[in-house]
Design a protein around this motif. Structure first.
Motif, short mmCIF file in Angstrom:
data_model
loop_
_atom_site.label_atom_id
_atom_site.label_comp_id
_atom_site.label_asym_id
_atom_site.label_seq_id
_atom_site.Cartn_x
_atom_site.Cartn_y
_atom_site.Cartn_z
N LYS A 175 15.87 -22.26 16.39
CA LYS A 175 14.58 -22.72 16.90
C LYS A 175 14.81 -23.72 18.03
N GLY A 176 14.40 -23.38 19.23
CA GLY A 176 14.55 -24.29 20.36
C GLY A 176 13.66 -25.51 20.21
N GLY A 177 14.14 -26.63 20.65
CA GLY A 177 13.32 -27.85 20.67
C GLY A 177 13.19 -28.56 19.35
N SER A 178 13.91 -28.13 18.33
CA SER A 178 13.75 -28.76 17.01
C SER A 178 14.48 -30.10 16.92
N GLY A 179 15.40 -30.34 17.85
CA GLY A 179 16.03 -31.67 17.90
C GLY A 179 17.53 -31.67 17.68
N LYS A 180 18.19 -30.53 17.85
CA LYS A 180 19.65 -30.47 17.65
C LYS A 180 20.36 -31.47 18.56
N SER A 181 20.07 -31.40 19.86
CA SER A 181 20.80 -32.24 20.82
C SER A 181 20.44 -33.71 20.62
N THR A 182 19.16 -33.99 20.40
CA THR A 182 18.70 -35.38 20.22
C THR A 182 19.36 -36.01 19.00
N LEU A 183 19.39 -35.28 17.90
CA LEU A 183 20.01 -35.83 16.68
C LEU A 183 21.52 -35.95 16.85
N MET A 223 28.10 -26.71 23.00
CA MET A 223 28.22 -25.26 23.18
C MET A 223 27.02 -24.67 23.89
N ASP A 224 26.08 -25.53 24.28
CA ASP A 224 24.84 -25.05 24.90
C ASP A 224 24.92 -25.20 26.41
N ARG A 225 24.74 -24.08 27.11
CA ARG A 225 24.84 -24.15 28.59
C ARG A 225 23.71 -24.95 29.22
N GLN A 226 22.66 -25.23 28.45
CA GLN A 226 21.62 -26.13 28.99
C GLN A 226 22.19 -27.51 29.32
N ALA A 227 23.28 -27.86 28.66
CA ALA A 227 24.05 -29.09 28.95
C ALA A 227 23.24 -30.36 28.80
N PRO A 283 23.46 -23.88 20.90
CA PRO A 283 22.24 -23.46 21.60
C PRO A 283 21.14 -23.01 20.65
N GLY A 284 19.93 -22.92 21.17
CA GLY A 284 18.78 -22.51 20.36
C GLY A 284 18.64 -21.00 20.26
N VAL A 285 19.75 -20.32 20.14
CA VAL A 285 19.74 -18.88 19.85
C VAL A 285 20.87 -18.61 18.88
N LEU A 303 14.22 -33.12 8.46
CA LEU A 303 12.89 -33.00 9.06
C LEU A 303 12.82 -33.93 10.26
N ASN A 304 12.51 -33.37 11.42
CA ASN A 304 12.51 -34.14 12.67
C ASN A 304 11.15 -34.01 13.35
N GLN A 305 10.86 -35.00 14.20
CA GLN A 305 9.60 -35.03 14.95
C GLN A 305 8.41 -34.92 14.00
N THR A 306 8.51 -35.65 12.90
CA THR A 306 7.42 -35.59 11.93
C THR A 306 6.35 -36.62 12.29
N ILE A 357 13.01 -38.01 10.29
CA ILE A 357 13.03 -38.62 11.61
C ILE A 357 11.65 -38.40 12.24
N VAL A 358 10.95 -39.50 12.37
CA VAL A 358 9.57 -39.46 12.87
C VAL A 358 9.57 -39.24 14.39
N LEU A 359 8.53 -38.59 14.89
CA LEU A 359 8.36 -38.42 16.34
C LEU A 359 8.07 -39.79 16.96
N ARG A 360 8.99 -40.27 17.75
CA ARG A 360 8.84 -41.61 18.35
C ARG A 360 9.32 -41.58 19.80
N ASN A 361 8.63 -42.35 20.65
CA ASN A 361 8.99 -42.40 22.06
C ASN A 361 10.42 -42.86 22.29
N HIS A 381 13.12 -42.00 21.09
CA HIS A 381 14.07 -40.88 21.21
C HIS A 381 14.07 -40.34 22.63
N GLN A 382 12.90 -40.20 23.21
CA GLN A 382 12.81 -39.61 24.55
C GLN A 382 13.28 -40.61 25.61
N ASP A 383 12.89 -41.87 25.44
CA ASP A 383 13.26 -42.89 26.43
C ASP A 383 14.76 -43.17 26.41
#
Ligand SMILES: Nc1ncnc2c1ncn2[C@@H]1O[C@H](COP(=O)(O)OP(=O)(O)OP(=O)(O)O)[C@@H](O)[C@H]1O
Ligand SMILES: [Mg+2]
Length: 229
Positions: free
Chosen positions: A10-18, A38-42, A86-88, A135-138, A163-167, A169-171
């Motif tokens: 599942k793309g965007g679930s938080g693999k790279s962030t975590l 291993m993800d070419r998105q880098a 990667p998310g595939v 559980l991420n981005q809850t 892991i709650v959805l919090r700014n 992480h993005q910042d």
């Protein structure tokens, strides 16, 4: 040396962030860590470019290289190698699962996420790998989180922290930092530290039960939760 792979198609679930935040939390706890991407998105290589520190080292690896790279790293005295996938579901993801001592499956509490990890989970069961969901981005509090946690607990182990959805992480990622560096006293940092502490125990536990697929009736239970969420 233990290797921990972050996997789910599942793309965007938080693999790279975590992967990033937990690598930093592990370093702060005194562990030596490197990251194989291993993800070419880098996502993680780009994060590392914005980073002032050269630690943790981040290396891009292809899907046919991961097992060989891990074998070579055994001689380098790392405590942990984190693997971002990667998310595939690809041969690379399978190779990462096969090579990992612990597979972490990030999952948002949404029906789509609760359905999407199934092929990944099937591979983990087949290879009898130690794993856990996270559980991420809850939302901070919601029946959705409780229902999703109940559904996931039927299929495998869940840490005692979401892991709650919090700014933060993005910042933090934008600045080449982990949340524990960006805002050390924040709630996001606290959750990540608690998750790392839980994960380290799980990664080091030698006698953990191998993964076994639940019976069909239990699988339907999670489907029910997924549909109701
Ligand atoms: N707990 C969180 N709180 C806030 N934002 C988050 C959180 N976790 C992840 N995100 C954000 O969600 C987005 C997707 O996260 P991420 O890139 O880590 O997912 P991924 O599983 O690695 O995706 P892909 O499969 O495409 O590689 C990013 O913008 C990230 O900043
Ligand atoms: Mg990613």
């Amino acid at each position: 040396m233990k290797s921990i792979a972050f996997v789910t198609q599942k793309g965007g679930s938080g693999k790279s962030t975590l992967c990033i935040n937990l690598a930093i939390a592990a370093q702060e706890a005194g562990r030596s860590v490197c990251i194989l991407e291993m993800d070419r998105q880098a996502t993680i290589s780009e994060w590392a470019e914005h980073r002032e520190s050269e630690q943790p080292e981040v290396a891009q690896v292809g899907e046919t290289q991961v097992e060989d790279v891990l074998r070579r790293l055994q001689k380098c005295h790392y405590d942990y190698v984190f693997i971002d996938t990667p998310g595939v579901d690809s041969k690379g993801t399978l190779a990462a699962i096969r090579a990992a001592d612990l597979c972490m499956i990030p999952c948002r509490p949404t029906p789509a996420d609760l359905r999407a990890f199934r092929p990944t989970l099937a591979a983990i069961y087949r290879l009898e790998k130690k794993f856990a969901f996270v559980l991420n981005q809850t939302p901070p509090r919601s029946y959705r989180v409780r229902d999703a946690a109940e559904g996931l607990a039927v299929l495998g182990i869940l840490p005692d922290v979401n892991i709650v959805l919090r700014n933060d992480h993005q910042d933090a990622i934008g600045l080449g930092q982990g949340v524990t560096e960006f805002n050390p006293t924040g709630a996001a940092a606290d959750e990540i530290r608690r998750l790392w502490s839980w994960m380290e125990k799980r990664a080091q536990a030698d006698k953990a039960k191998p993964a076994t697929a639940p019976k069909t009736r239990q699988t339907r239970t999670v489907t029910k939760h997924a549909q109701a969420a």
